[in-house]
Design a protein around this motif. Structure first.
Motif, short mmCIF file in Angstrom:
data_model
loop_
_atom_site.label_atom_id
_atom_site.label_comp_id
_atom_site.label_asym_id
_atom_site.label_seq_id
_atom_site.Cartn_x
_atom_site.Cartn_y
_atom_site.Cartn_z
N LEU A 105 14.17 -0.57 -1.81
CA LEU A 105 15.00 -1.28 -2.80
C LEU A 105 16.47 -0.85 -2.71
CD1 LEU A 105 12.64 -1.27 -5.92
CD2 LEU A 105 13.12 -3.15 -4.37
N ALA A 156 15.97 -8.53 -5.02
CA ALA A 156 14.97 -7.45 -4.97
C ALA A 156 15.37 -6.31 -5.89
CB ALA A 156 14.80 -6.95 -3.54
N ALA A 172 7.32 -9.46 -1.85
CA ALA A 172 6.49 -9.74 -3.03
C ALA A 172 6.84 -11.08 -3.67
CB ALA A 172 6.65 -8.61 -4.06
N LEU A 230 8.98 2.70 -1.84
CA LEU A 230 9.48 1.44 -2.41
C LEU A 230 10.93 1.61 -2.85
CD1 LEU A 230 9.23 -1.44 -3.46
CD2 LEU A 230 8.14 -0.55 -5.53
N ILE A 264 9.91 4.74 -9.75
CA ILE A 264 9.45 3.87 -8.67
C ILE A 264 8.96 4.74 -7.52
CG2 ILE A 264 10.20 2.16 -6.97
CD1 ILE A 264 12.12 1.11 -9.13
N VAL A 287 -1.17 -8.72 -1.52
CA VAL A 287 -0.15 -8.25 -2.47
C VAL A 287 -0.80 -7.67 -3.73
CG1 VAL A 287 1.62 -9.84 -1.67
CG2 VAL A 287 0.08 -10.58 -3.47
N PRO A 314 0.79 -7.82 -10.97
CA PRO A 314 1.74 -6.74 -11.21
C PRO A 314 1.35 -5.51 -10.43
CG PRO A 314 0.30 -7.04 -13.10
CD PRO A 314 0.01 -8.16 -12.14
N PRO A 315 2.34 -4.71 -10.00
CA PRO A 315 2.01 -3.54 -9.21
C PRO A 315 1.14 -2.57 -9.99
CG PRO A 315 4.30 -3.52 -9.90
CD PRO A 315 3.75 -4.84 -10.30
N TYR A 332 14.62 -7.51 -9.56
CA TYR A 332 13.19 -7.56 -9.86
C TYR A 332 12.52 -6.20 -9.73
CZ TYR A 332 13.33 -12.70 -9.47
OH TYR A 332 13.59 -14.03 -9.65
N HIS A 333 13.15 -5.29 -8.97
CA HIS A 333 12.53 -4.00 -8.60
C HIS A 333 11.22 -4.23 -7.84
CE1 HIS A 333 14.85 -1.26 -11.64
NE2 HIS A 333 15.64 -1.97 -10.88
N LYS A 334 11.26 -5.25 -6.98
CA LYS A 334 10.12 -5.55 -6.11
C LYS A 334 10.65 -5.79 -4.71
CE LYS A 334 7.16 -7.82 -9.54
NZ LYS A 334 6.50 -9.09 -9.89
#
Length: 966
Positions: A580, A588, A597, A576, A572, A820, A664-665, A591-593
């Motif tokens: 996290l 969060a 987001a 970010l 990651i 986003v 998606p990122p 989801y690892h977001k």
């Protein structure tokens, strides 16, 4: 719903002697009239039975609002069970019957003074749940009394009520002084009251990020830590989450807090454990690594995390997702616990896959033999998804631990010999990555791979094999035959395979030109003339023109040395990851977001970062400037550097999005089918002359004319065309919007002309376009897509052109945008590359948006925060500009800029010169601070900008200039 659940549970205690299921079984006609009569009965028992029937009907979805006055009349009772039921009814129907709900106010006031603390608390709890503006003002006095009640149960309930009331009417709560009372409750003698006060203040602070409600200082922190030991488990979570938002003054205070939080790691509730881990992970950043306590803390963190893995699978998964973040930040915590992550036969697939991921992250030279033996075992399992992931994991081990690469390749070859189709295909995909990591080292295995060519049926595996053949064509005697075999079914292949095959044959031609001229002519013809895929067609034209004009340059471009792939391509991104880590134990972290987001609505989502580590040179704010941390610590990165944009824009998916959710990122690695073909990227492609040259190379003819849109999209003329100040369009919100300019001329768009501008209206960024059809045919099926850009601008929905666009017709289209999307730093920063598709073709153009469109509405800093942030930002990040020919007073300047979300924090006059101190915040959390000097009678203003991301300063100045001169 939570209130309902809790009250229904409590009511069950009263009715435990007999079952309540009978209330849910009646479906008689005329029931409402019967219930009305029973509710007005003189007998208390009959009245209670009637209310139970009403609640049962309400629960199963029947409308019993007609009984509102009759049920409210039952409030006047000493029976606690009956009172609870009536309050339950009241919460549900008060919103639809606000005038009737006022009838209940007197009872609330009376119940708040009842001698029984349970009734007082029940009244105040219900008050908070009735979301009716008309009656909130009547509830202020009872709430004030309950906040100072002698019974802690009432006080803790009243604290939560303040947060609920603030959600209904924030101004009323502030005017009545409830927030100050709530702050006083942090010093309460009862730990549950403290916990609820913290929870309420945190809830209010979330919706008002700049309010600085939770003024955390060493004294407050001490009170919270004292209450922590005596709270219920949920109270502990509230307090720990609050502690995680505090920035200690120095490493001594940080160590002291860690020592007092560490006992929470042994708590039975996993949520408490994760909240404690979050606090410790944050405060460890400030501890010097050579400190004895630092090592002790690392050892203490491992056992609780391991214990979490003995819970049920769903909890294990949440724990594993959090552990995944922790080992990316501090792998040393669990480096000796590898065996815990070995997969058990009865683990669900989602747990298996997550464990596998963590095993790779913990893999090192010390344990690689153990890991590889385990992975080889997994590759023989029956679960196909798990086996695939296990084979990929072996490849990742080879890339991560160089000493193990040979053993990994040997293991993969053993797996290929099993001839299990999906195992072979995954092995080929990972061997391709190993070749890229260790060139000229393991190519001896190519012969074995070629033997399995016929069994490959998955696009990714076929593409990987084609890449290997093209890359090592000089070592494979029959490379041309192998690639020709793929070419036979070219049109049946997926786009990924077609693109890879095109590139591989061009590589083969550049290495063996005399033998493969026919083959390359064939593939170029298939790609450019017989294909309707714009990606493939455009790449074919690029190769054709490169080969026909300058074969030497083509060789330098196509056969250029490739960068080695990184050890961890799936880590990651650091900023970010920091955010996290600050959200461990929340959605969060699963989801690892970041929360922004997936959390929608008006609530401000704060970006959190870890404090500067001890000895890193970063300053840590003292308590009086600590409030700046929430503002200035937003990730300052304007984003990864600009890479090669050709593959990105050619690979745009122009189908209208099925959902408006965040995309998606963006991944840092380029997709297999979008390899780096032109060193100059899209800029040189758009700006250069791509006409066929008379100098033909290697016997090539000039390619057929490419579609104009593919190559001739106009390069924007800079900010001048966007900020044409001759005729700005006024906006009702007072925000500046530049006039429309032509983005795609009809000549370049095959008759489609697009002109447009950008606007920000009511907090939404909009792309306002005029589409004009200057062709002879009808245009339909419009879609739009953006390339990756500096601020993640992306369409928030499909391009709405609802009717066909007839010849000589124009249509106005407004496209809402969000921020986003995938991010990549552009040059200039506000450049946006766009692709528009219709039934005729795909057209590319670039335009520039005024950065003022990204200035958000909550960009006004508190004065103290502004001062602290200004001091904290290095003078190297300061830029000074002049705004000329501006004849405005300082007040007019302030008002005009505020319309575009540039807020004046303070004003002072020095020697006849007005100094305006201003702040603005960009959509990605970057703050820009400004000092604007306005001298009466002097048309030249000086603006000094300070920002943690100085690259935005030039664009911000241009917005100042445009807004003030508009």
């Amino acid at each position: 719903m939570q209130e309902w659940a809790s009250q229904l549970c409590e009511n069950r205690q009263f009715g435990s002697k007999m079952t309540d299921s009978k209330y849910f079984t009646t479906t008689k006609k005329g029931e409402i009239f019967e219930l009305k009569a029973e509710l007005n009965s003189d007998k208390k028992e009959k009245k209670k039975e009637a209310v139970k029937k009403v609640i049962a009907s309400m629960t199963v979805g029947k409308d019993v609002s007609a009984l509102f006055p009759d049920v409210v009349n039952c409030m006047q009772t000493d029976n606690l069970e009956l009172k609870k039921l009536v309050y339950l009814y009241l919460m549900n129907y008060a919103k639809s019957q606000p005038d009737m709900a006022i009838m209940a106010v007197n009872t609330f006031v009376k119940d708040c003074e009842d001698p029984n603390p349970l009734i007082r608390a029940l009244a105040v709890r219900t008050m908070g749940c009735i979301r009716v503006d008309k009656i909130t003002e009547y509830l202020c006095e009872p709430l004030r009394k309950c906040l100072k009640d002698e019974d802690p149960y009432v006080r803790k309930t009243a604290a939560v009520c303040v947060a609920k009331l603030h959600d209904i009417n924030a101004q009323l709560v502030e005017d009545q002084g409830f927030l100050d009372t709530l702050k006083d409750l942090i010093s309460d003698s009862n730990p549950m009251v403290v916990a609820n006060a913290v929870a309420a203040l945190s809830e209010i602070a979330e919706s008002h990020p700049n309010s600085n409600l939770l003024d955390l200082n060493p004294q407050t922190i001490n009170k919270l830590l004292t209450a922590l030991n005596e709270c219920t488990e949920w109270g502990q979570i509230f307090i720990l989450d609050c502690l995680a938002n505090y920035t200690p003054r120095d490493d001594r205070e940080s160590q002291s807090i860690c020592e007092r939080v560490t006992p929470r790691l042994s708590h039975a509730n996993s949520a408490v454990v994760l909240s404690a881990v979050k606090v410790l992970m944050k405060f460890m950043e400030m501890l010097p690594k050579d400190l004895d306590y630092y090592g002790t803390l690392l050892k203490k963190l491992a056992p609780p995390l391991v214990t979490l893995l003995s819970a049920e699978p769903e909890l294990q998964y949440v724990a594993l997702r959090n552990i995944n973040l922790i080992v990316q930040r501090r792998p040393e915590i669990l480096k000796h616990e590898m065996k815990v992550f070995f997969v058990k036969y009865n683990d669900p697939i989602y747990v298996k896959l997550e464990k596998l991921d963590i095993m790779i992250r913990l893999a090192s030279q010390a344990n690689i033999a153990q890991v590889l033996a385990e992975l080889k075992e997994y590759a023989t399992e029956v679960d196909v998804d798990f086996v695939r992931k296990a084979v990929r994991a072996i490849g990742r081990c080879a890339i991560k631990v160089e000493q193990s690469a040979e053993r990994c390749v040997s293991t993969l070859l053993d797996l290929i010999q099993t001839k299990v189709n999906y195992v072979v295909q995954e092995a080929i995909v990972v061997i391709k990555d190993i070749f890229r990591k260790y060139p000229n080292k393991y190519e001896s295995v190519i012969a074995t791979l070629c033997e399995n060519l016929d069994s490959l049926d998955e696009p990714e595996a076929r593409a990987a094999m084609i890449w290997i053949v093209g890359e090592y064509a000089e070592r494979i005697d029959n490379a041309d035959e192998l690639l020709e075999s793929f070419l036979e079914g070219f049109h049946d292949e997926s786009t990924q395979v077609q693109l890879q095959l095109l590139t591989a044959i061009v590589k083969l031609f550049l290495k063996k030109p005399t033998e493969t001229q026919e083959l390359v002519q064939q593939v170029l013809s298939l790609a450019t003339q017989d294909s309707d895929n714009p990606d493939l067609r455009d790449r074919g034209y690029i190769y054709w023109r490169l080969l026909s004009t300058d074969p030497v340059a083509a060789k330098e471009v196509v056969l250029a040395e490739k960068p080695l792939i990184s050890e961890e391509t799936d880590l990651i991104e650091p900023t970010l990851l920091e955010e996290l880590i600050c959200h461990i134990g929340t959605l969060a972290s699963v989801y690892h977001k970041p929360p922004s987001a997936f959390v929608e609505g008006s609530r401000g989502v704060q970006h959190k970062r870890l404090p500067g580590s001890a000895g890193s040179g970063e300053s840590v704010e003292s308590p009086d400037t600590g409030s700046a941390a929430g503002v200035s610590d937003a990730p300052p990165a304007v984003i990864p550097s600009q890479g090669d944009l050709l593959g990105d824009l050619l690979n745009l998916d122009l189908t209208p999005p099925a959902t408006t959710g965040p995309p998606p990122p963006a991944t840092s690695g380029m997709q297999l089918g979008a390899m780096d073909l032109l060193g100059g990227g899209l800029d040189s492609l758009l700006g250069g002359d791509l006409g066929g040259s008379s100098a033909m190379g290697a016997g090539f003819g000039a390619p057929p004319a490419a579609p104009a849109a593919s190559f001739s999209a106009p390069v924007s003329g800079g900010l001048d065309d966007l900020f044409d100040l001759g005729g700005g369009v006024g906006m009702p919100m007072g925000a500046y919007s530049p006039p429309k300019t032509v983005w795609l001329p009809a000549m370049k768009g095959k008759g489609l002309e697009i002109s447009g501008t950008f606007a920000r209206r009511a907090g939404v960024i909009q792309m306002e376009m005029t589409l004009t059809n200057k062709a002879m045919s009808v245009m339909t099926d419009f879609a739009i897509q953006f390339n990756r850009n500096s601020f993640g601008l992306a369409p928030a929905g499909p391009l709405q052109v609802l009717t066909p666009l007839s010849p000589n017709q124009s249509i106005e289209v407004t496209l809402p945008l969000n921020t986003v999307g995938p991010v990549m730093k552009m040059d200039p920063l506000n450049n946006l590359q766009v692709a528009v598709k219709n039934n005729i073709d795909v057209f590319y153009f670039s335009c520039q948006y005024p950065i003022s469109m990204l200035f958000v509405e909550d960009g006004k800093m508190e004065r103290q925060v502004f001062l602290a942030t200004w001091k904290d930002i290095s003078n190297d990040n300061e830029a000074q500009f002049q705004i000329k020919d501006c004849h405005l007073s300082s007040d007019a300047v302030s008002n005009k800029l505020q319309g575009s979300n540039i807020f004046t924090i303070a004003k002072r006059t020095v020697d006849g010169q007005d100094m305006l101190y201003q702040s603005t915040k960009l959509s990605n959390g970057i703050w820009v601070l400004a000092e604007l000097r306005v001298q009466t009678g002097n048309p030249t203003f000086t603006v000094c900008l300070k920002c943690r991301a100085p690259e935005v300063s030039q664009c911000v100045f241009q917005s100042y200039d445009a807004v003030l001169k508009n």
